[in-house]
Design a protein around this motif. Structure first.
Motif, PDB file in Angstrom:
ATOM      1  N   ALA A   5      -7.786   2.776   1.211  1.00 14.22           N
ATOM      2  CA  ALA A   5      -7.193   1.955   0.394  1.00 14.22           C
ATOM      3  C   ALA A   5      -8.150   0.843   0.049  1.00 14.22           C
ATOM      4  CB  ALA A   5      -6.007   1.422   1.288  1.00 14.22           C
ATOM      5  N   PHE A   6      -8.128   0.306  -1.222  1.00  8.48           N
ATOM      6  CA  PHE A   6      -8.936  -0.453  -1.522  1.00  8.48           C
ATOM      7  C   PHE A   6      -8.399  -1.308  -2.758  1.00  8.48           C
ATOM      8  CE2 PHE A   6     -10.691   3.399  -2.946  1.00  8.48           C
ATOM      9  CZ  PHE A   6     -10.736   3.299  -4.385  1.00  8.48           C
ATOM     10  N   ALA A   7      -8.972  -2.315  -3.374  1.00 10.04           N
ATOM     11  CA  ALA A   7      -8.504  -3.187  -4.411  1.00 10.04           C
ATOM     12  C   ALA A   7      -9.505  -3.081  -5.598  1.00 10.04           C
ATOM     13  CB  ALA A   7      -7.873  -4.312  -4.104  1.00 10.04           C
ATOM     14  N   ARG A   9     -10.141  -6.074  -8.294  1.00  8.67           N
ATOM     15  CA  ARG A   9     -10.150  -7.409  -8.501  1.00  8.67           C
ATOM     16  C   ARG A   9     -10.418  -7.663  -9.884  1.00  8.67           C
ATOM     17  NH1 ARG A   9     -11.670 -12.845  -5.023  1.00  8.67           N
ATOM     18  NH2 ARG A   9     -11.524 -14.310  -6.760  1.00  8.67           N
ATOM     19  N   VAL A  69      -5.439  -8.846  -8.581  1.00  6.97           N
ATOM     20  CA  VAL A  69      -5.906  -7.993  -7.626  1.00  6.97           C
ATOM     21  C   VAL A  69      -4.815  -6.526  -7.986  1.00  6.97           C
ATOM     22  CG1 VAL A  69      -6.132  -7.192  -5.263  1.00  6.97           C
ATOM     23  CG2 VAL A  69      -6.543  -9.309  -6.130  1.00  6.97           C
ATOM     24  N   PHE A  70      -5.237  -5.265  -7.846  1.00  3.48           N
ATOM     25  CA  PHE A  70      -4.662  -4.213  -8.437  1.00  3.48           C
ATOM     26  C   PHE A  70      -5.040  -3.156  -7.193  1.00  3.48           C
ATOM     27  CE2 PHE A  70      -5.512  -6.126 -12.161  1.00  3.48           C
ATOM     28  CZ  PHE A  70      -4.407  -6.273 -12.926  1.00  3.48           C
ATOM     29  N   ASP A  71      -3.887  -2.839  -6.244  1.00  5.33           N
ATOM     30  CA  ASP A  71      -4.034  -1.776  -5.389  1.00  5.33           C
ATOM     31  C   ASP A  71      -4.380  -0.462  -5.756  1.00  5.33           C
ATOM     32  OD1 ASP A  71      -3.789  -4.029  -3.411  1.00  5.33           O
ATOM     33  OD2 ASP A  71      -1.250  -3.741  -3.650  1.00  5.33           O
ATOM     34  N   VAL A  72      -5.240   0.355  -5.217  1.00  3.68           N
ATOM     35  CA  VAL A  72      -5.673   1.616  -5.135  1.00  3.68           C
ATOM     36  C   VAL A  72      -5.494   2.455  -3.749  1.00  3.68           C
ATOM     37  CG1 VAL A  72      -7.458   3.087  -6.041  1.00  3.68           C
ATOM     38  CG2 VAL A  72      -7.296   0.841  -6.827  1.00  3.68           C
ATOM     39  N   VAL A  73      -4.857   3.588  -3.733  1.00  7.59           N
ATOM     40  CA  VAL A  73      -4.918   4.289  -2.750  1.00  7.59           C
ATOM     41  C   VAL A  73      -5.237   5.418  -3.014  1.00  7.59           C
ATOM     42  CG1 VAL A  73      -3.599   5.553  -0.806  1.00  7.59           C
ATOM     43  CG2 VAL A  73      -3.009   2.875  -1.856  1.00  7.59           C
ATOM     44  N   LEU A  83      -3.130   3.936  -8.728  1.00  8.14           N
ATOM     45  CA  LEU A  83      -3.498   2.741  -9.103  1.00  8.14           C
ATOM     46  C   LEU A  83      -1.896   1.976  -9.350  1.00  8.14           C
ATOM     47  CD1 LEU A  83      -5.470   0.485 -10.157  1.00  8.14           C
ATOM     48  CD2 LEU A  83      -5.312   1.575 -12.240  1.00  8.14           C
ATOM     49  N   ALA A  84      -1.896   0.773  -8.886  1.00  3.74           N
ATOM     50  CA  ALA A  84      -0.803  -0.179  -8.890  1.00  3.74           C
ATOM     51  C   ALA A  84      -0.696  -1.008 -10.183  1.00  3.74           C
ATOM     52  CB  ALA A  84      -0.514  -1.027  -7.858  1.00  3.74           C
ATOM     53  N   SER A  85      -0.989  -0.150 -11.197  1.00  4.23           N
ATOM     54  CA  SER A  85      -0.879  -0.864 -12.496  1.00  4.23           C
ATOM     55  C   SER A  85      -0.783   0.217 -13.726  1.00  4.23           C
ATOM     56  CB  SER A  85      -2.163  -1.788 -12.854  1.00  4.23           C
ATOM     57  OG  SER A  85      -2.149  -2.301 -13.963  1.00  4.23           O
TER      58      SER A  85
END
Length: 136
Positions: A5-7, A9, A69-73, A83-85
Motif C-alpha cells: 500500500a502506498f500513495a 502525491r 493524495v491518491f491511494d494505491v494498493v 488506484l483510488a482515482s
C-alpha cells in the motif's frame, strides 16, 4: 503479506485569477509610467506579454502547493493494482511513473475483462450476450 500500500502525491501550485489580474494591472501601470518617462506613448504587445509572464513567475514562486493524495494498493500475488482515482490525468501520471519506477506496464481492467476473470472463460458466451439496460 501479499499487499503493498502506498500513495501518489500530486502537488499543484495555482494563482488565483483575481490576484494575478491585480498584480498584472499594478505591473502594467508601473511599466506605462516608466514608458512615459522615457518618451514612449504605449507598451508594445511583446512587453505586455513579458510583464504578464514575470508576474506569473513571481506569484507562482510565492504560492503554496496544494497536495492531493491518491491511494494505491498492489496485490503482488494476483498482479492487480488498485488506484483510488478515475481522473484521466492522474491515471496517466501514475501509469507513467509506475512504468518508469518498476519497468512494468499496466493495463486497465474494464468491467468486461473483470467479469471474465471472475467467472472464467466458460462464461464468455453469457457475458457476450448481456445487453445494456436503460434505467429511467
Amino acid at each position: 503479506g501479499e499487499y503493498l500500500a502506498f500513495a501518489l502525491r500530486l502537488d499543484t501550485r495555482r494563482v488565483s485569477p483575481a490576484v494575478f489580474k491585480k498584480y498584472t494591472l499594478l505591473a502594467m501601470e508601473e511599466a506605462e509610467k516608466q514608458a512615459k518617462e522615457e518618451g514612449r506613448k504605449y507598451l508594445s504587445r511583446e512587453r505586455k506579454k513579458e510583464i504578464k509572464e514575470q508576474v506569473r513567475i513571481k506569484l507562482m514562486a510565492r504560492a503554496m502547493p496544494v497536495p492531493a493524495v491518491f491511494d494505491v494498493v498492489w496485490n503482488t500475488t494476483s498482479h492487480t493494482i488498485y488506484l483510488a482515482s478515475t481522473n484521466n490525468k492522474v491515471r496517466e501520471l501514475f501509469n507513467n511513473h509506475f512504468t518508469d519506477t518498476f519497468e512494468l506496464h499496466l493495463e486497465p481492467v474494464t468491467p468486461y475483462f473483470q467479469a471474465l476473470r471472475l467467472l472464467g472463460e466458460e462464461a464468455q458466451p453469457a457475458i457476450d450476450a448481456v445487453e445494456p439496460a436503460r434505467f429511467m
